[in-house]
Write a protein that holds these residues in place. Structure first.
Motif, mmCIF file in Angstrom:
data_model
loop_
_atom_site.group_PDB
_atom_site.id
_atom_site.type_symbol
_atom_site.label_atom_id
_atom_site.label_comp_id
_atom_site.label_asym_id
_atom_site.label_seq_id
_atom_site.Cartn_x
_atom_site.Cartn_y
_atom_site.Cartn_z
ATOM 1 N N ASP A 1 0.887 -1.286 -0.105
ATOM 2 C CA ASP A 1 0.070 0.022 -0.088
ATOM 3 C C ASP A 1 0.734 1.236 0.060
ATOM 4 N N THR A 2 0.555 2.168 -0.864
ATOM 5 C CA THR A 2 1.092 3.578 -0.961
ATOM 6 C C THR A 2 0.293 4.638 -0.558
ATOM 7 N N THR A 3 -0.673 4.370 0.455
ATOM 8 C CA THR A 3 -1.404 5.633 0.786
ATOM 9 C C THR A 3 -0.393 6.710 1.491
ATOM 10 N N LEU A 4 0.386 6.417 2.072
ATOM 11 C CA LEU A 4 1.272 7.254 2.818
ATOM 12 C C LEU A 4 2.388 7.982 1.877
ATOM 13 N N ARG A 5 2.481 7.563 0.731
ATOM 14 C CA ARG A 5 3.252 8.163 -0.241
ATOM 15 C C ARG A 5 2.546 8.766 -1.523
ATOM 16 N N ASP A 6 2.367 7.714 -2.259
ATOM 17 C CA ASP A 6 1.389 8.319 -3.518
ATOM 18 C C ASP A 6 0.302 8.990 -3.221
ATOM 19 N N GLY A 7 -0.511 8.326 -2.124
ATOM 20 C CA GLY A 7 -1.565 8.756 -1.660
ATOM 21 C C GLY A 7 -1.685 10.177 -1.213
ATOM 22 N N GLU A 8 -0.348 10.556 -0.296
ATOM 23 C CA GLU A 8 -0.300 11.842 0.029
ATOM 24 C C GLU A 8 0.231 12.856 -0.942
ATOM 25 N N GLN A 9 0.507 12.336 -2.231
ATOM 26 C CA GLN A 9 0.882 13.190 -3.528
ATOM 27 C C GLN A 9 -0.483 13.620 -4.095
ATOM 28 N N THR A 10 -1.635 13.485 -3.483
ATOM 29 C CA THR A 10 -2.871 14.042 -3.953
ATOM 30 C C THR A 10 -2.592 15.372 -3.745
ATOM 31 N N PRO A 11 -2.977 16.141 -4.698
ATOM 32 C CA PRO A 11 -2.819 17.494 -4.662
ATOM 33 C C PRO A 11 -3.453 18.162 -3.440
ATOM 34 N N GLY A 12 -2.988 19.200 -2.620
ATOM 35 C CA GLY A 12 -3.524 19.491 -1.219
ATOM 36 C C GLY A 12 -3.554 18.837 -0.096
ATOM 37 N N VAL A 13 -3.167 17.369 -0.009
ATOM 38 C CA VAL A 13 -2.738 16.618 0.880
ATOM 39 C C VAL A 13 -1.725 16.640 1.581
ATOM 40 N N CYS A 14 -1.480 16.634 3.048
ATOM 41 C CA CYS A 14 -0.353 16.784 3.736
ATOM 42 C C CYS A 14 -0.579 16.057 5.207
ATOM 43 N N PHE A 15 -0.271 14.751 5.060
ATOM 44 C CA PHE A 15 -0.454 14.184 6.460
ATOM 45 C C PHE A 15 0.456 14.492 7.580
ATOM 46 N N SER A 16 -0.267 14.722 8.786
ATOM 47 C CA SER A 16 0.778 14.848 10.139
ATOM 48 C C SER A 16 1.560 13.632 10.481
ATOM 49 N N LEU A 17 2.666 13.760 11.205
ATOM 50 C CA LEU A 17 3.348 12.415 11.697
ATOM 51 C C LEU A 17 2.026 11.465 12.345
#
Length: 389
Positions: A24-40
């Motif tokens: 799963d690449t939610t934390l990498r490619d998923g976070e490359q969704t424009p406007g998305v930035c996950f906190s730690l």
């Protein structure tokens, strides 16, 4: 009976590889969704839930991007999860060093391989790309990492060159090579052809990283595995650049229910995982999103509700509890007496047959006037109708 699918599915003989994995690449490619930035904290929560779900590998991030990204990847790597933790790198030693510093289990190192990427993005030759692949894989393997080599834009790459660069990765000891359908530009028939061609000439596991620009990411992933690939990349809710990636929940449930391929995932956590990612990303889940959408197990039409009350599988291919959902009977303009009676029983309200007919009429009227029939509105309708009696 937990699910009931078309018997025609079994009329076509298909064979899955004995062992293939989902990473799963939610934390990498998923976070490359424009406007998305996950906190730690959000990244850690998602990683823990993915691990509880029993995902095989988690692509935790792209460490070279920033100090904060390195901190996130390192923190996930230190969580002691059962899943292997991977990091993304370019084919550059400094990128790989950044991943090593995070103490990950392995890397996915990538380079564009299509002529359009080589000519217009990287300004290098095909041989330059092969040399960079060789250097990166050698360097990473020398440092004891699991290494997946990904050909970016593989589905628009000349097949003979694709075989050459994958063969070089194999020769250098890579553990897996990835077909990246970077623009979602291949069909299921195309991916079937491509994987079969590569399998003939390569002796290395192949994985698929499919984008969803034409809504084909899930079926392309399944088709690729049926053709001989051994890995599939996903994101929760299908998030990612542009139209996103292959949806984890759709892929897993299609494999489990439609194809009878149960990979041992704890599917009861799917809805919870989906909601966590939706909240962290700020991207709402569409009501009609397969598997996790709010409408997937909601029924309003009187004809449908009558059947669902007696046998839910009349209008559901599987029961909602399999994915952590609940069935809902919704009152509206299409509701009939049986649905309203079921709602009355749920609210522990008792009315006469005459009152029931009037309540049904008032429910339809209220919905057509734009009111959403929640519990309070329904109780008000019942109360008002009872007073008339």
């Amino acid at each position: 009976m937990q699910y009931y699918i078309s018997h025609y599915n079994k009329e076509c003989e298909i064979t899955f590889p004995e062992d293939f994995i989902i990473y799963d690449t939610t934390l990498r490619d998923g976070e490359q969704t424009p406007g998305v930035c996950f906190s730690l904290n959000e990244k850690l929560e998602i990683a823990r839930k993915l691990d509880q779900f029993k995902i095989n590998q988690i692509e935790a991030g792209f460490p070279i991007v920033s100090e904060r990204e390195r901190e996130s990847v390192s923190s996930i790597a230190k969580e002691g999860l059962n899943a292997d933790i991977l990091a993304l790198t370019r084919t550059k030693p400094e990128d790989i060093d950044a991943a090593i510093d995070c103490d990950v289990d392995g890397i996915i190192t990538f380079i564009g391989t299509s002529d359009i990427h080589l000519d217009h993005k990287m300004h290098i030759t095909r041989q330059d790309a092969i040399n960079l692949c060789e250097t990166a894989v050698d360097y990473a393997k020398d440092h004891g990492l699991y290494v997946a080599f990904s050909a970016e834009d593989a589905t628009r790459t000349d097949i003979e060159f694709l075989k050459r660069i994958y063969s070089k990765a194999q020769e250098c000891g890579a553990d897996r090579v990835h077909i990246a359908d970077t623009t979602g530009a291949i069909t299921p028939q195309g991916i079937d052809y491509l994987v079969r061609e590569l399998v003939k000439d390569l002796n290395i596991n192949i994985a698929l990283h499919c984008h969803n620009d034409f809504g084909l990411a899930v079926i392309n992933s399944i088709t690729g595995v049926l053709a001989g690939a051994k890995g599939i990349s996903t994101t929760v809710n299908g998030i990612g650049e542009r139209a996103g990636n292959a949806s984890l929940e759709e892929l897993i449930m299609a494999l489990k229910i439609l194809y009878g391929k149960d990979l041992g995932f704890k599917t009861k956590y799917i809805t919870e995982l989906s909601n966590i990612v939706s909240k962290a990303s700020g991207l709402p889940i569409p009501y009609n999103k397969p598997v996790v959408g709010n409408n997937v197990f909601r029924h309003e039409s009187g004809i449908h509700v009558d059947a669902v009350i007696e046998e839910p599988l009349c209008y559901e291919p599987y029961v909602p509890e399999l994915v952590g959902q609940k069935r809902q009977l919704v009152l509206g303009k299409h509701s009939g007496c049986r649905a309203v009676r079921a709602k009355l029983n749920e609210c522990e309200l008792d009315v006469s047959d005459e009152q029931l007919i009037e309540i049904v009429r008032q429910v339809k009227k209220s919905r057509e006037e734009g009111k959403y029939i929640n519990d309070q509105v329904f109780r008000d309708i019942v109360k008002k109708t009872s007073k008339k009696e």
